[in-house]
Scaffold this motif. Structure first.
Motif: not given
Length: 109
Positions: A32-58
């Motif tokens: 899900a969308e995370l605020p930009a200031f969180l993504l600048k931190s090393k504590r938060f990551l944007k991951i692929p959508d769980e329904n994407a065919s490449s989810f596991v590999h990404e």
């Protein structure tokens, strides 16, 4: 060694973070969308959508890039995808913390 907890936009992620009590090692992630200031931190990551065919590999690539050794998926689709990929993650020294007999049918109970 880091720990990845998915569902960073949910209260369950923060409850689990407190239970694990290893704040310096925990990375919170979400598709899900995370605020930009969180993504600048090393504590938060944007991951692929769980329904994407490449989810596991990404997700595996992100785990390797961030020295993750344990993954705690919280969403039913993430759990379902990672249960079947548990062996792949283990080959890279990453534990996927899911029930061994998890199935999507059980998630609807």
């Amino acid at each position: 060694m880091n720990i990845l907890i998915t569902g960073a936009t949910t209260s369950k992620a923060y409850q689990l973070e407190r239970l694990l009590n290893r704040p310096d090692e925990i990375i919170l992630a979400d598709s899900a969308e995370l605020p930009a200031f969180l993504l600048k931190s090393k504590r938060f990551l944007k991951i692929p959508d769980e329904n994407a065919s490449s989810f596991v590999h990404e997700l595996l690539a992100l785990c390797l890039d961030h020295d993750v050794r344990e993954v705690y998926p919280l969403r039913p689709q993430e759990i379902a995808g990672l249960v079947s990929a548990r062996l792949l993650f283990e080959e890279y020294g990453i534990k996927v913390m899911t029930p061994a007999d998890y199935s999507l049918e059980k998630s609807h109970d």
